[in-house]
Design a protein around this motif. Structure first.
Motif, PDB file in Angstrom:
ATOM      1  N   ARG A 176       7.506  58.371  38.146  1.00  0.00           N
ATOM      2  CA  ARG A 176       7.078  59.595  38.854  1.00  0.00           C
ATOM      3  C   ARG A 176       8.060  60.745  38.608  1.00  0.00           C
ATOM      4  O   ARG A 176       7.655  61.884  38.366  1.00  0.00           O
ATOM      5  N   LEU A 213       7.579  62.077  35.060  1.00  0.00           N
ATOM      6  CA  LEU A 213       6.348  62.868  34.979  1.00  0.00           C
ATOM      7  C   LEU A 213       6.528  64.228  35.648  1.00  0.00           C
ATOM      8  O   LEU A 213       6.075  65.252  35.129  1.00  0.00           O
ATOM      9  N   ARG A 214       7.204  64.230  36.795  1.00  0.00           N
ATOM     10  CA  ARG A 214       7.456  65.485  37.515  1.00  0.00           C
ATOM     11  C   ARG A 214       8.301  66.425  36.651  1.00  0.00           C
ATOM     12  O   ARG A 214       8.000  67.620  36.541  1.00  0.00           O
ATOM     13  N   SER A 215       9.349  65.902  36.017  1.00  0.00           N
ATOM     14  CA  SER A 215      10.203  66.764  35.193  1.00  0.00           C
ATOM     15  C   SER A 215       9.474  67.267  33.959  1.00  0.00           C
ATOM     16  O   SER A 215       9.685  68.388  33.520  1.00  0.00           O
ATOM     17  N   LYS A 245       6.250  67.953  33.840  1.00  0.00           N
ATOM     18  CA  LYS A 245       5.366  69.012  34.335  1.00  0.00           C
ATOM     19  C   LYS A 245       6.151  70.308  34.544  1.00  0.00           C
ATOM     20  O   LYS A 245       5.657  71.384  34.259  1.00  0.00           O
ATOM     21  N   GLU A 246       7.380  70.185  35.053  1.00  0.00           N
ATOM     22  CA  GLU A 246       8.215  71.368  35.275  1.00  0.00           C
ATOM     23  C   GLU A 246       8.563  72.037  33.962  1.00  0.00           C
ATOM     24  O   GLU A 246       8.557  73.256  33.862  1.00  0.00           O
ATOM     25  N   ALA A 302       6.819  71.909  31.205  1.00  0.00           N
ATOM     26  CA  ALA A 302       5.584  72.463  30.626  1.00  0.00           C
ATOM     27  C   ALA A 302       5.150  73.747  31.313  1.00  0.00           C
ATOM     28  O   ALA A 302       4.410  74.540  30.738  1.00  0.00           O
ATOM     29  N   SER A 303       5.603  73.975  32.562  1.00  0.00           N
ATOM     30  CA  SER A 303       5.159  75.171  33.293  1.00  0.00           C
ATOM     31  C   SER A 303       5.949  76.393  32.938  1.00  0.00           C
ATOM     32  O   SER A 303       6.954  76.482  32.487  1.00  0.00           O
TER      33      SER A 303
END
Length: 93
Positions: free
Chosen positions: A82, A85-87, A89-90, A92-93
């Motif tokens: 998790r 995946l969270r890092s 997403k960060e 990619a934003s």
């Protein structure tokens, strides 16, 4: 997948280092309630090899136990996944 009763996911972190006896990828199969190595498969240039001999199974069961004991516990593994995946997403934003 990790929420399924018959699936256990464990992450083997780089910090575990190189484990003696582990040389290549393999899949072990157990068809009983308790996880025992009943067959081992390995992909190679000529296809998939299936090992079922007692000596082979004992060797791979030993490696499996080493990997499992060096890996994070299932709950810690889920948290690690998790967090990764969270890092991602960060980033990619």
């Amino acid at each position: 997948m990790g929420k399924r009763k018959n699936v256990t996911i464990q992450v083997l972190p780089f910090s575990a280092g190189v484990l003696a006896g582990y040389t290549s990828a393999f899949s072990s199969f157990s068809f009983a309630e308790e996880p025992t190595v009943e067959a081992v498969t390995m992909d190679n240039l000529r296809g998939t090899s299936v090992l079922e001999g007692p000596e082979d199974l004992a060797a791979y069961a030993n490696v499996y136990d080493l990997l499992r004991s060096a890996a994070l516990a299932p709950d810690a593994s889920a948290k690690r996944i998790r967090d990764i995946l969270r890092s991602l997403k960060e980033v990619a934003s």
